[in-house]
Write an enzyme that holds these catalytic residues in place. Sequence first.
Site, PDB file in Angstrom:
ATOM      1  N   ASP A   9       0.863  -1.187   0.000  1.00 19.97           N
ATOM      2  CA  ASP A   9       0.000   0.000   0.000  1.00 19.97           C
ATOM      3  C   ASP A   9       0.897   1.233   0.000  1.00 19.97           C
ATOM      4  O   ASP A   9       1.816   1.348   0.813  1.00 19.97           O
ATOM      5  CB  ASP A   9      -0.901  -0.016   1.243  1.00 19.97           C
ATOM      6  CG  ASP A   9      -1.993   1.037   1.170  1.00 19.97           C
ATOM      7  OD1 ASP A   9      -3.172   0.665   1.127  1.00 19.97           O
ATOM      8  OD2 ASP A   9      -1.650   2.247   1.157  1.00 19.97           O
ATOM      9  N   ASP A 104      -3.925   2.419  -5.073  1.00 22.44           N
ATOM     10  CA  ASP A 104      -2.588   2.408  -4.450  1.00 22.44           C
ATOM     11  C   ASP A 104      -2.348   1.162  -3.602  1.00 22.44           C
ATOM     12  O   ASP A 104      -1.486   1.150  -2.743  1.00 22.44           O
ATOM     13  CB  ASP A 104      -2.407   3.659  -3.583  1.00 22.44           C
ATOM     14  CG  ASP A 104      -3.065   3.527  -2.217  1.00 22.44           C
ATOM     15  OD1 ASP A 104      -4.101   2.844  -2.121  1.00 22.44           O
ATOM     16  OD2 ASP A 104      -2.526   4.098  -1.257  1.00 22.44           O
ATOM     17  N   GLU A 105      -3.142   0.113  -3.858  1.00 19.09           N
ATOM     18  CA  GLU A 105      -3.107  -1.036  -2.954  1.00 19.09           C
ATOM     19  C   GLU A 105      -3.216  -2.326  -3.756  1.00 19.09           C
ATOM     20  O   GLU A 105      -4.062  -2.421  -4.654  1.00 19.09           O
ATOM     21  CB  GLU A 105      -4.324  -0.884  -2.031  1.00 19.09           C
ATOM     22  CG  GLU A 105      -4.383  -1.851  -0.909  1.00 19.09           C
ATOM     23  CD  GLU A 105      -5.663  -1.689  -0.100  1.00 19.09           C
ATOM     24  OE1 GLU A 105      -6.395  -0.689  -0.298  1.00 19.09           O
ATOM     25  OE2 GLU A 105      -5.940  -2.572   0.704  1.00 19.09           O
TER      26      GLU A 105
HETATM   27  P1  TTP Z   1      -5.437   4.904   1.526  1.00 18.80           P
HETATM   28  O1  TTP Z   1      -4.380   3.956   1.126  1.00 18.80           O
HETATM   29  O2  TTP Z   1      -6.506   4.476   2.458  1.00 18.80           O
HETATM   30  O3  TTP Z   1      -4.794   6.206   2.204  1.00 18.80           O
HETATM   31  P2  TTP Z   1      -3.438   6.942   1.882  1.00 18.80           P
HETATM   32  O4  TTP Z   1      -2.652   6.255   0.802  1.00 18.80           O
HETATM   33  O5  TTP Z   1      -3.727   8.394   1.631  1.00 18.80           O
HETATM   34  O6  TTP Z   1      -2.670   6.859   3.257  1.00 18.80           O
HETATM   35  P3  TTP Z   1      -1.982   5.558   3.921  1.00 18.80           P
HETATM   36  O7  TTP Z   1      -0.530   5.920   4.041  1.00 18.80           O
HETATM   37  O8  TTP Z   1      -2.634   5.412   5.249  1.00 18.80           O
HETATM   38  O9  TTP Z   1      -2.192   4.413   3.008  1.00 18.80           O
HETATM   39  O10 TTP Z   1      -6.156   5.462   0.235  1.00 18.80           O
HETATM   40  C1  TTP Z   1      -5.438   5.672  -0.993  1.00 18.80           C
HETATM   41  C2  TTP Z   1      -5.927   6.926  -1.695  1.00 18.80           C
HETATM   42  O11 TTP Z   1      -7.318   6.816  -1.955  1.00 18.80           O
HETATM   43  C3  TTP Z   1      -5.756   8.156  -0.858  1.00 18.80           C
HETATM   44  O12 TTP Z   1      -4.481   8.770  -1.029  1.00 18.80           O
HETATM   45  C4  TTP Z   1      -6.857   9.033  -1.347  1.00 18.80           C
HETATM   46  C5  TTP Z   1      -7.931   8.085  -1.827  1.00 18.80           C
HETATM   47  N1  TTP Z   1      -9.006   8.069  -0.830  1.00 18.80           N
HETATM   48  C6  TTP Z   1     -10.146   8.865  -1.050  1.00 18.80           C
HETATM   49  O13 TTP Z   1     -10.260   9.525  -2.079  1.00 18.80           O
HETATM   50  N2  TTP Z   1     -11.125   8.872  -0.085  1.00 18.80           N
HETATM   51  C7  TTP Z   1     -11.031   8.163   1.067  1.00 18.80           C
HETATM   52  O14 TTP Z   1     -11.929   8.194   1.919  1.00 18.80           O
HETATM   53  C8  TTP Z   1      -9.859   7.336   1.285  1.00 18.80           C
HETATM   54  C9  TTP Z   1      -9.706   6.535   2.555  1.00 18.80           C
HETATM   55  C10 TTP Z   1      -8.890   7.344   0.328  1.00 18.80           C
HETATM   56 MG    MG Z   2      -2.275   4.150   0.840  1.00 21.11          MG
END
Ligand code: TTP
Ligand code: MG
Length: 384
Positions: A9, A104-105
Amino acid sequence: MARCIFHIDLDAFFVSVEEALNPELKGKPVIVGGDPEHRGVVASASYEARPFGIHAGMALSKARRLCPQAILIRADFSRYRDASNRFMEILADFSPDSEPLGLDEVYLDVTGCTEPYGSARQLALAIKARIYRELNITASVGIGTCKVVAKIASALCKPDGLLEIAPGEEQAFLNPLPVAKLPGVGEKTEQILKEMGITTIGELGLLSVERVRRRLGATGTVLHSYARGVDDREVAAPGEAKSVSQERTFARDTLDGNFLEATLHNLCQEVCQDLRNQHKSARCVAIKLRYADFETITRQVTLQQASDVTRVVFSTAQQLLNRTLAKQEKPVRLIGIRASSLVGEERQLAMFDSGMEKPERLDRAIDKIRGKYGPTAIKTGGDV
Ligand code: TTP
Ligand code: MG
């Protein structure tokens, strides 16, 4: 052989993409939000913004109150989509088996891919380094023998982390964690579990599965398995199933070979009908047994010729079952069958073999009746 699964991720993904384009943002509290779909909420917050209490989903007005100096950037999806495509392309160089869960995962099955790197850990470091070099973004990687363990591990080591849970260590890793760390446990489920006196994953795993199912339904059964570190889901891109499988958990554990065999026969019928519906044949047949103590074994053989014929798949599965039962006498809680190494239609070949034609025609007749009157309309005897 234990599987080796990565959950990867990207850290603060939207923010990281913006930072890669504008390095001046690095090290500062940054928020990406305000896209047309989620107007007014935080989509992604930099790790520097998080100590202020800012997180995804929070109203931007509140985020601004908590951290007035935070830099707010309007989301630009085309940028994130590009970065995501490049991320997925990098992963394809390391393993063909990937399953994206979002931009991103991703899950990556690297079983059998680690040797050139020396270890799973070294492979994960190589992937992280490549992502950083090419995208200027840090990634966190969880390594485990199943998806749920890998996913929880990556979340725990963020940002720029790497956490490997060795085979056999799953239960010890999961036990002390709060139940909310289990994927699928939201606020509502967490509250129900709390009412049952459960706060940790270990406590959930110790409950009887029946009790969890009574309160949470089918989800409860799945969560209970995850809590025991049991998760057989394979890594496969959506729509690209690599196998067809069916399984049954018994209301009561059983030692009854005839009952197991009859259940296996039903499962084979379902699996083979699925195969035929998908115009696929399987080269490998595997059975799975989960014992009362949750020990889980699989036994697999490769067929001489790919098949979608119930009789062929069942007789193979039956042999595997009988061999396994002869070796070990322990109450069984679940039996399953999986047909894998799927190939497209090989009917033409099979037609030359007159011995194959009869069960195949029978199967098709059964499929037709079931299609018309439902799956329980017909059950064949054990010798079909
Ligand atoms: P995530 O992987 O949940 O969050 P992140 O990458 O920003 O942070 P982390 O380091 O904790 O992984 O989500 C990936 C992307 O998806 C995030 O950058 C933005 C988008 N997203 C939204 O648009 N709305 C949301 O509610 C969430 C949780 C994420
Ligand atoms: Mg992320």
